[in-house]
Design a protein around this motif. Structure first.
Motif, PDB file in Angstrom:
ATOM      1  N   MET A   1       0.837  -1.204   0.000  1.00 13.99           N
ATOM      2  CA  MET A   1       0.000   0.000   0.000  1.00 13.99           C
ATOM      3  C   MET A   1       0.871   1.253   0.000  1.00 13.99           C
ATOM      4  O   MET A   1       1.910   1.278   0.653  1.00 13.99           O
ATOM      5  CB  MET A   1      -0.915  -0.011   1.230  1.00 13.99           C
ATOM      6  N   LEU A   2       0.401   2.276  -0.694  1.00 14.45           N
ATOM      7  CA  LEU A   2       1.188   3.510  -0.802  1.00 14.45           C
ATOM      8  C   LEU A   2       1.496   4.111   0.569  1.00 14.45           C
ATOM      9  O   LEU A   2       2.637   4.490   0.847  1.00 14.45           O
ATOM     10  CB  LEU A   2       0.412   4.521  -1.661  1.00 14.45           C
ATOM     11  N   THR A   3       0.483   4.209   1.418  1.00 14.93           N
ATOM     12  CA  THR A   3       0.704   4.863   2.715  1.00 14.93           C
ATOM     13  C   THR A   3       1.646   4.050   3.598  1.00 14.93           C
ATOM     14  O   THR A   3       2.439   4.626   4.345  1.00 14.93           O
ATOM     15  CB  THR A   3      -0.631   5.078   3.447  1.00 14.93           C
ATOM     16  N   VAL A   4       1.566   2.732   3.504  1.00 13.29           N
ATOM     17  CA  VAL A   4       2.470   1.878   4.292  1.00 13.29           C
ATOM     18  C   VAL A   4       3.913   2.100   3.827  1.00 13.29           C
ATOM     19  O   VAL A   4       4.839   2.248   4.631  1.00 13.29           O
ATOM     20  CB  VAL A   4       2.055   0.394   4.174  1.00 13.29           C
ATOM     21  N   ALA A   6       5.012   4.797   2.365  1.00 13.76           N
ATOM     22  CA  ALA A   6       5.381   6.166   2.750  1.00 13.76           C
ATOM     23  C   ALA A   6       5.849   6.201   4.200  1.00 13.76           C
ATOM     24  O   ALA A   6       6.869   6.821   4.524  1.00 13.76           O
ATOM     25  CB  ALA A   6       4.185   7.109   2.549  1.00 13.76           C
ATOM     26  N   VAL A   7       5.130   5.518   5.082  1.00 14.23           N
ATOM     27  CA  VAL A   7       5.497   5.508   6.502  1.00 14.23           C
ATOM     28  C   VAL A   7       6.826   4.777   6.704  1.00 14.23           C
ATOM     29  O   VAL A   7       7.660   5.195   7.519  1.00 14.23           O
ATOM     30  CB  VAL A   7       4.348   4.909   7.346  1.00 14.23           C
ATOM     31  N   ALA A   8       7.054   3.728   5.930  1.00 10.58           N
ATOM     32  CA  ALA A   8       8.340   3.014   6.029  1.00 10.58           C
ATOM     33  C   ALA A   8       9.493   3.941   5.628  1.00 10.58           C
ATOM     34  O   ALA A   8      10.566   3.910   6.239  1.00 10.58           O
ATOM     35  CB  ALA A   8       8.312   1.767   5.148  1.00 10.58           C
ATOM     36  N   ILE A   9       9.266   4.788   4.631  1.00 10.79           N
ATOM     37  CA  ILE A   9      10.319   5.728   4.215  1.00 10.79           C
ATOM     38  C   ILE A   9      10.533   6.782   5.309  1.00 10.79           C
ATOM     39  O   ILE A   9      11.666   7.136   5.635  1.00 10.79           O
ATOM     40  CB  ILE A   9       9.967   6.372   2.856  1.00 10.79           C
ATOM     41  N   LEU A  10       9.445   7.258   5.899  1.00 13.00           N
ATOM     42  CA  LEU A  10       9.580   8.227   7.004  1.00 13.00           C
ATOM     43  C   LEU A  10      10.369   7.617   8.164  1.00 13.00           C
ATOM     44  O   LEU A  10      11.084   8.324   8.871  1.00 13.00           O
ATOM     45  CB  LEU A  10       8.191   8.680   7.470  1.00 13.00           C
ATOM     46  N   ALA A  11      10.241   6.323   8.350  1.00 13.14           N
ATOM     47  CA  ALA A  11      10.922   5.635   9.460  1.00 13.14           C
ATOM     48  C   ALA A  11      12.348   5.220   9.096  1.00 13.14           C
ATOM     49  O   ALA A  11      13.042   4.616   9.909  1.00 13.14           O
ATOM     50  CB  ALA A  11      10.109   4.412   9.877  1.00 13.14           C
ATOM     51  N   ARG A  38      -4.207   2.831   4.442  1.00 18.02           N
ATOM     52  CA  ARG A  38      -4.116   3.787   5.561  1.00 18.02           C
ATOM     53  C   ARG A  38      -2.937   3.399   6.428  1.00 18.02           C
ATOM     54  O   ARG A  38      -2.743   2.230   6.726  1.00 18.02           O
ATOM     55  CB  ARG A  38      -5.380   3.719   6.448  1.00 18.02           C
ATOM     56  N   ALA A  39      -2.152   4.371   6.828  1.00 17.11           N
ATOM     57  CA  ALA A  39      -1.056   4.135   7.777  1.00 17.11           C
ATOM     58  C   ALA A  39      -0.726   5.475   8.425  1.00 17.11           C
ATOM     59  O   ALA A  39      -0.737   6.507   7.748  1.00 17.11           O
ATOM     60  CB  ALA A  39       0.168   3.578   7.069  1.00 17.11           C
ATOM     61  N   LEU A  40      -0.462   5.449   9.710  1.00 18.23           N
ATOM     62  CA  LEU A  40      -0.233   6.692  10.443  1.00 18.23           C
ATOM     63  C   LEU A  40       1.246   7.084  10.378  1.00 18.23           C
ATOM     64  O   LEU A  40       2.120   6.276  10.705  1.00 18.23           O
ATOM     65  CB  LEU A  40      -0.647   6.483  11.902  1.00 18.23           C
ATOM     66  N   PRO A  41       1.558   8.315   9.952  1.00 19.75           N
ATOM     67  CA  PRO A  41       2.969   8.702   9.913  1.00 19.75           C
ATOM     68  C   PRO A  41       3.498   8.972  11.327  1.00 19.75           C
ATOM     69  O   PRO A  41       2.727   9.333  12.213  1.00 19.75           O
ATOM     70  CB  PRO A  41       2.957   9.999   9.094  1.00 19.75           C
ATOM     71  N   PRO A  42       4.807   8.817  11.530  1.00 19.12           N
ATOM     72  CA  PRO A  42       5.386   9.148  12.842  1.00 19.12           C
ATOM     73  C   PRO A  42       5.324  10.662  13.066  1.00 19.12           C
ATOM     74  O   PRO A  42       5.206  11.431  12.111  1.00 19.12           O
ATOM     75  CB  PRO A  42       6.836   8.675  12.719  1.00 19.12           C
ATOM     76  N   ARG A  43       5.425  11.077  14.328  1.00 20.79           N
ATOM     77  CA  ARG A  43       5.395  12.516  14.632  1.00 20.79           C
ATOM     78  C   ARG A  43       6.599  13.215  13.984  1.00 20.79           C
ATOM     79  O   ARG A  43       6.497  14.323  13.499  1.00 20.79           O
ATOM     80  CB  ARG A  43       5.424  12.722  16.155  1.00 20.79           C
ATOM     81  N   ARG A  44       7.739  12.533  14.013  1.00 24.98           N
ATOM     82  CA  ARG A  44       8.941  13.049  13.351  1.00 24.98           C
ATOM     83  C   ARG A  44       9.541  11.926  12.502  1.00 24.98           C
ATOM     84  O   ARG A  44       9.532  10.774  12.917  1.00 24.98           O
ATOM     85  CB  ARG A  44       9.998  13.450  14.376  1.00 24.98           C
ATOM     86  N   PRO A  45      10.102  12.268  11.344  1.00 25.63           N
ATOM     87  CA  PRO A  45      10.770  11.221  10.547  1.00 25.63           C
ATOM     88  C   PRO A  45      12.075  10.793  11.216  1.00 25.63           C
ATOM     89  O   PRO A  45      12.668  11.566  11.968  1.00 25.63           O
ATOM     90  CB  PRO A  45      11.050  11.921   9.217  1.00 25.63           C
ATOM     91  N   GLY A  89       6.952  15.202   1.587  1.00 26.59           N
ATOM     92  CA  GLY A  89       6.148  14.622   0.513  1.00 26.59           C
ATOM     93  C   GLY A  89       5.418  13.369   0.977  1.00 26.59           C
ATOM     94  O   GLY A  89       4.211  13.206   0.766  1.00 26.59           O
ATOM     95  N   TRP A  90       6.155  12.467   1.640  1.00 26.70           N
ATOM     96  CA  TRP A  90       5.516  11.216   2.103  1.00 26.70           C
ATOM     97  C   TRP A  90       4.588  11.477   3.277  1.00 26.70           C
ATOM     98  O   TRP A  90       3.574  10.787   3.449  1.00 26.70           O
ATOM     99  CB  TRP A  90       6.578  10.174   2.451  1.00 26.70           C
ATOM    100  N   ASP A  91       4.925  12.466   4.089  1.00 25.91           N
ATOM    101  CA  ASP A  91       4.074  12.769   5.249  1.00 25.91           C
ATOM    102  C   ASP A  91       2.696  13.264   4.807  1.00 25.91           C
ATOM    103  O   ASP A  91       1.675  12.859   5.363  1.00 25.91           O
ATOM    104  CB  ASP A  91       4.766  13.823   6.130  1.00 25.91           C
ATOM    105  N   ILE A  92       2.664  14.108   3.789  1.00 22.73           N
ATOM    106  CA  ILE A  92       1.359  14.652   3.352  1.00 22.73           C
ATOM    107  C   ILE A  92       0.503  13.508   2.803  1.00 22.73           C
ATOM    108  O   ILE A  92      -0.721  13.464   3.016  1.00 22.73           O
ATOM    109  CB  ILE A  92       1.539  15.822   2.346  1.00 22.73           C
ATOM    110  N   ILE A  93       1.141  12.551   2.132  1.00 22.91           N
ATOM    111  CA  ILE A  93       0.420  11.404   1.566  1.00 22.91           C
ATOM    112  C   ILE A  93      -0.173  10.535   2.670  1.00 22.91           C
ATOM    113  O   ILE A  93      -1.357  10.185   2.648  1.00 22.91           O
ATOM    114  CB  ILE A  93       1.373  10.590   0.664  1.00 22.91           C
TER     115      ILE A  93
END
Ligand SMILES: [Fe+2]
Ligand SMILES: [Fe+2]
Length: 268
Positions: A1-4, A6-11, A38-45, A89-93
Protein backbone atom coordinates in the motif's frame (compact mmCIF):
# COMPACT_ATOMS: atom_id res chain seq x y z
CA UNK A 1 0.00 0.00 0.00
CA UNK A 2 1.19 3.51 -0.80
CA UNK A 3 0.70 4.86 2.72
CA UNK A 4 2.47 1.88 4.29
CA UNK A 5 5.43 2.44 1.97
CA UNK A 6 5.38 6.17 2.75
CA UNK A 7 5.50 5.51 6.50
CA UNK A 8 8.34 3.01 6.03
CA UNK A 9 10.32 5.73 4.22
CA UNK A 10 9.58 8.23 7.00
CA UNK A 11 10.92 5.64 9.46
CA UNK A 12 14.14 5.18 7.44
CA UNK A 13 17.04 7.13 8.95
CA UNK A 14 19.73 6.66 6.32
CA UNK A 15 19.41 9.46 3.72
CA UNK A 16 20.65 7.49 0.70
CA UNK A 17 18.32 4.59 1.51
CA UNK A 18 15.45 7.03 2.03
CA UNK A 19 16.07 8.56 -1.40
CA UNK A 20 16.38 5.21 -3.20
CA UNK A 21 13.27 3.85 -1.50
CA UNK A 22 11.38 7.01 -2.49
CA UNK A 23 12.12 6.56 -6.15
CA UNK A 24 11.26 2.87 -5.98
CA UNK A 25 7.92 3.50 -4.26
CA UNK A 26 7.11 6.18 -6.85
CA UNK A 27 7.82 3.71 -9.66
CA UNK A 28 5.51 1.13 -8.09
CA UNK A 29 2.76 3.73 -7.65
CA UNK A 30 3.10 4.92 -11.25
CA UNK A 31 2.95 1.30 -12.47
CA UNK A 32 -0.46 1.05 -10.79
CA UNK A 33 0.77 -1.68 -8.44
CA UNK A 34 -0.42 -0.08 -5.17
CA UNK A 35 -3.60 0.74 -3.28
CA UNK A 36 -3.65 3.92 -1.18
CA UNK A 37 -4.45 2.18 2.14
CA UNK A 38 -4.12 3.79 5.56
CA UNK A 39 -1.06 4.13 7.78
CA UNK A 40 -0.23 6.69 10.44
CA UNK A 41 2.97 8.70 9.91
CA UNK A 42 5.39 9.15 12.84
CA UNK A 43 5.40 12.52 14.63
CA UNK A 44 8.94 13.05 13.35
CA UNK A 45 10.77 11.22 10.55
CA UNK A 46 13.81 9.10 11.43
CA UNK A 47 17.12 10.89 10.93
CA UNK A 48 20.76 9.81 10.91
CA UNK A 49 23.02 10.58 13.91
CA UNK A 50 24.61 13.31 11.82
CA UNK A 51 24.10 16.14 11.00
CA UNK A 52 23.66 17.50 14.50
CA UNK A 53 20.51 19.61 14.58
CA UNK A 54 20.84 23.09 16.06
CA UNK A 55 18.34 25.91 16.54
CA UNK A 56 18.37 28.21 13.47
CA UNK A 57 19.83 31.07 15.57
CA UNK A 58 22.91 29.00 16.43
CA UNK A 59 23.80 28.17 12.84
CA UNK A 60 27.12 29.63 11.68
CA UNK A 61 26.78 32.44 9.15
CA UNK A 62 27.17 31.24 5.58
CA UNK A 63 30.55 31.94 4.10
CA UNK A 64 31.22 33.45 0.70
CA UNK A 65 30.63 31.16 -2.27
CA UNK A 66 34.12 31.94 -3.60
CA UNK A 67 35.67 29.48 -1.15
CA UNK A 68 35.13 25.74 -1.46
CA UNK A 69 34.15 25.69 2.23
CA UNK A 70 31.44 28.26 1.50
CA UNK A 71 30.06 26.21 -1.36
CA UNK A 72 30.13 23.01 0.70
CA UNK A 73 28.17 24.85 3.41
CA UNK A 74 25.58 25.96 0.83
CA UNK A 75 25.23 22.51 -0.77
CA UNK A 76 24.99 20.92 2.66
CA UNK A 77 22.24 23.30 3.77
CA UNK A 78 20.32 22.61 0.54
CA UNK A 79 20.78 18.84 0.89
CA UNK A 80 19.27 19.12 4.36
CA UNK A 81 16.28 21.02 2.96
CA UNK A 82 15.77 18.37 0.27
CA UNK A 83 15.96 15.54 2.81
CA UNK A 84 13.23 17.28 4.79
CA UNK A 85 11.29 17.78 1.57
CA UNK A 86 11.36 14.01 0.83
CA UNK A 87 9.81 13.37 4.23
CA UNK A 88 7.28 16.17 3.80
CA UNK A 89 6.15 14.62 0.51
CA UNK A 90 5.52 11.22 2.10
CA UNK A 91 4.07 12.77 5.25
CA UNK A 92 1.36 14.65 3.35
CA UNK A 93 0.42 11.40 1.57
CA UNK A 94 0.17 9.30 4.72
CA UNK A 95 -1.20 11.96 7.09
CA UNK A 96 -4.01 13.13 4.85
CA UNK A 97 -4.84 9.87 3.09
CA UNK A 98 -8.22 9.83 4.83
CA UNK A 99 -9.30 13.11 3.18
CA UNK A 100 -11.76 12.88 0.35
CA UNK A 101 -9.26 13.62 -2.40
CA UNK A 102 -9.03 11.91 -5.78
CA UNK A 103 -6.24 9.60 -6.86
CA UNK A 104 -4.64 12.52 -8.76
CA UNK A 105 -3.77 14.06 -5.38
CA UNK A 106 -1.56 11.06 -4.63
CA UNK A 107 -0.13 11.07 -8.15
CA UNK A 108 0.98 14.66 -7.65
CA UNK A 109 2.57 14.19 -4.21
CA UNK A 110 4.27 10.93 -5.15
CA UNK A 111 5.81 12.83 -8.06
CA UNK A 112 6.95 15.59 -5.70
CA UNK A 113 8.49 13.15 -3.19
CA UNK A 114 10.31 11.34 -5.98
CA UNK A 115 11.75 14.60 -7.35
CA UNK A 116 12.85 15.66 -3.84
CA UNK A 117 14.74 12.36 -3.60
CA UNK A 118 16.46 13.15 -6.89
CA UNK A 119 17.32 16.65 -5.60
CA UNK A 120 18.90 15.19 -2.48
CA UNK A 121 20.93 12.77 -4.59
CA UNK A 122 22.15 15.52 -6.95
CA UNK A 123 23.32 17.63 -4.00
CA UNK A 124 24.92 14.65 -2.24
CA UNK A 125 26.78 13.87 -5.46
CA UNK A 126 27.96 17.47 -5.74
CA UNK A 127 29.12 17.39 -2.09
CA UNK A 128 31.05 14.21 -2.92
CA UNK A 129 32.75 16.05 -5.82
CA UNK A 130 34.15 18.39 -3.16
CA UNK A 131 35.18 15.49 -0.89
CA UNK A 132 32.33 16.25 1.53
CA UNK A 133 29.17 14.44 2.53
CA UNK A 134 25.79 15.13 4.06
CA UNK A 135 26.20 15.00 7.84
CA UNK A 136 29.61 16.71 7.91
CA UNK A 137 28.14 20.04 9.09
CA UNK A 138 25.40 20.94 11.56
CA UNK A 139 21.93 21.67 10.20
CA UNK A 140 18.83 23.31 11.60
CA UNK A 141 15.42 21.90 12.23
CA UNK A 142 13.36 24.96 11.30
CA UNK A 143 11.77 23.34 8.27
CA UNK A 144 10.33 20.37 10.10
CA UNK A 145 9.20 22.61 12.95
CA UNK A 146 7.25 24.77 10.49
CA UNK A 147 5.61 21.67 9.05
CA UNK A 148 4.86 20.24 12.49
CA UNK A 149 2.59 23.23 13.15
CA UNK A 150 0.28 22.01 10.36
CA UNK A 151 -0.47 18.38 11.16
CA UNK A 152 -4.18 18.90 11.82
CA UNK A 153 -5.47 20.25 8.55
CA UNK A 154 -4.52 19.71 4.92
CA UNK A 155 -5.22 23.35 3.96
CA UNK A 156 -2.85 24.51 6.72
CA UNK A 157 -0.18 22.14 5.45
CA UNK A 158 -0.59 23.23 1.82
CA UNK A 159 -0.49 26.91 2.79
CA UNK A 160 2.75 26.57 4.76
CA UNK A 161 4.79 23.89 2.99
CA UNK A 162 4.41 24.34 -0.76
CA UNK A 163 3.04 27.89 -0.75
CA UNK A 164 5.31 29.52 1.83
CA UNK A 165 8.43 27.37 2.13
CA UNK A 166 8.80 25.98 -1.39
CA UNK A 167 7.70 29.28 -2.94
CA UNK A 168 10.45 30.96 -0.89
CA UNK A 169 12.89 28.62 -2.61
CA UNK A 170 11.75 30.04 -5.95
CA UNK A 171 12.52 33.56 -4.69
CA UNK A 172 16.12 32.86 -3.63
CA UNK A 173 17.42 30.09 -5.90
CA UNK A 174 18.08 32.04 -9.15
CA UNK A 175 20.36 34.48 -7.31
CA UNK A 176 22.26 31.62 -5.65
CA UNK A 177 22.73 29.92 -9.02
CA UNK A 178 23.95 33.18 -10.57
CA UNK A 179 26.43 33.67 -7.72
CA UNK A 180 27.77 30.14 -8.25
CA UNK A 181 28.26 30.91 -11.92
CA UNK A 182 30.11 34.10 -11.04
CA UNK A 183 32.60 32.10 -8.94
CA UNK A 184 33.05 29.72 -11.88
CA UNK A 185 31.13 26.74 -10.49
CA UNK A 186 28.72 25.97 -13.34
CA UNK A 187 28.17 22.38 -12.13
CA UNK A 188 26.73 23.48 -8.79
CA UNK A 189 24.75 26.20 -10.57
CA UNK A 190 23.29 23.57 -12.93
CA UNK A 191 22.14 21.46 -9.97
CA UNK A 192 20.38 24.48 -8.47
CA UNK A 193 18.72 25.37 -11.76
CA UNK A 194 17.45 21.82 -12.23
CA UNK A 195 15.99 21.90 -8.71
CA UNK A 196 14.46 25.33 -9.39
CA UNK A 197 12.63 24.09 -12.50
CA UNK A 198 11.17 21.15 -10.57
CA UNK A 199 10.20 23.35 -7.63
CA UNK A 200 8.02 25.53 -9.87
CA UNK A 201 6.07 22.30 -10.42
CA UNK A 202 5.87 21.63 -6.68
CA UNK A 203 4.42 25.06 -5.98
CA UNK A 204 1.98 24.46 -8.84
CA UNK A 205 0.87 21.21 -7.19
CA UNK A 206 0.41 23.10 -3.92
CA UNK A 207 -1.70 25.85 -5.51
CA UNK A 208 -3.81 23.38 -7.47
CA UNK A 209 -4.81 21.39 -4.39
CA UNK A 210 -5.13 24.42 -2.16
CA UNK A 211 -7.59 26.01 -4.61
CA UNK A 212 -9.52 22.78 -5.13
CA UNK A 213 -9.89 22.15 -1.43
CA UNK A 214 -10.93 25.74 -0.79
CA UNK A 215 -13.62 25.47 -3.44
CA UNK A 216 -14.82 22.20 -1.94
CA UNK A 217 -15.08 23.86 1.47
CA UNK A 218 -16.70 27.05 0.13
CA UNK A 219 -13.66 29.22 1.00
CA UNK A 220 -12.10 32.08 -0.98
CA UNK A 221 -8.54 30.81 -1.67
CA UNK A 222 -6.64 34.10 -1.23
CA UNK A 223 -8.37 34.87 2.06
CA UNK A 224 -7.96 31.29 3.28
CA UNK A 225 -4.26 31.39 2.40
CA UNK A 226 -3.63 34.55 4.41
CA UNK A 227 -5.66 33.35 7.38
CA UNK A 228 -3.79 30.06 7.54
CA UNK A 229 -0.34 31.54 7.07
CA UNK A 230 -1.12 34.10 9.78
CA UNK A 231 -2.13 31.35 12.17
CA UNK A 232 0.43 28.64 11.33
CA UNK A 233 3.59 30.39 10.12
CA UNK A 234 5.75 32.51 12.40
CA UNK A 235 6.82 35.75 10.75
CA UNK A 236 5.58 37.30 7.52
CA UNK A 237 6.71 36.60 3.99
CA UNK A 238 9.98 38.16 2.96
CA UNK A 239 10.06 40.09 -0.33
CA UNK A 240 11.22 40.51 -2.98
CA UNK A 241 9.11 37.72 -4.46
CA UNK A 242 9.96 35.95 -7.70
CA UNK A 243 6.61 36.89 -9.23
CA UNK A 244 7.54 35.40 -12.59
CA UNK A 245 8.20 31.90 -11.20
CA UNK A 246 5.28 32.12 -8.79
CA UNK A 247 2.97 33.12 -11.64
CA UNK A 248 4.35 30.27 -13.76
CA UNK A 249 3.28 27.99 -10.89
CA UNK A 250 -0.21 29.51 -11.00
CA UNK A 251 0.29 31.25 -7.65
CA UNK A 252 -1.46 34.66 -7.83
CA UNK A 253 0.38 37.64 -6.30
CA UNK A 254 -2.84 38.81 -4.66
CA UNK A 255 -2.70 35.77 -2.35
CA UNK A 256 0.68 36.55 -0.82
CA UNK A 257 1.56 40.20 -1.43
CA UNK A 258 -0.53 41.49 1.51
CA UNK A 259 1.61 39.29 3.80
CA UNK A 260 4.95 40.86 2.78
CA UNK A 261 6.94 41.86 5.87
CA UNK A 262 8.03 45.14 4.30
CA UNK A 263 7.53 46.74 0.91
CA UNK A 264 9.51 45.23 -1.94
CA UNK A 265 12.43 47.46 -2.87
CA UNK A 266 10.88 48.87 -6.03
CA UNK A 267 7.76 49.93 -4.13
CA UNK A 268 9.57 51.95 -1.47
FE1 LIG B 1 13.40 19.91 -3.88
FE1 LIG C 1 9.93 20.73 -3.61
Amino acid sequence: MLTVGAVAILATADPATKATASRRLAEMWCAGALEIGRALPPRRPARPGRPLLRPPKEMPKRRAFGSVAGRIALLHALAHIELNAIDLGWDIIARFSGESVPRAFFDDWVGVASEEARHFELLAQRLADFGARYGDLPAHDGLWESAAATTDDLLDRLAVVPLVLEARGLDVTPEMAARLERVDDPQSAAVLRRIYEDEIGHVAVGVRWFDRLCRARGLVPGEAFRERVGRCFKGGLKPPFNAEARTAAGFPARYYEPLATRPARNEE
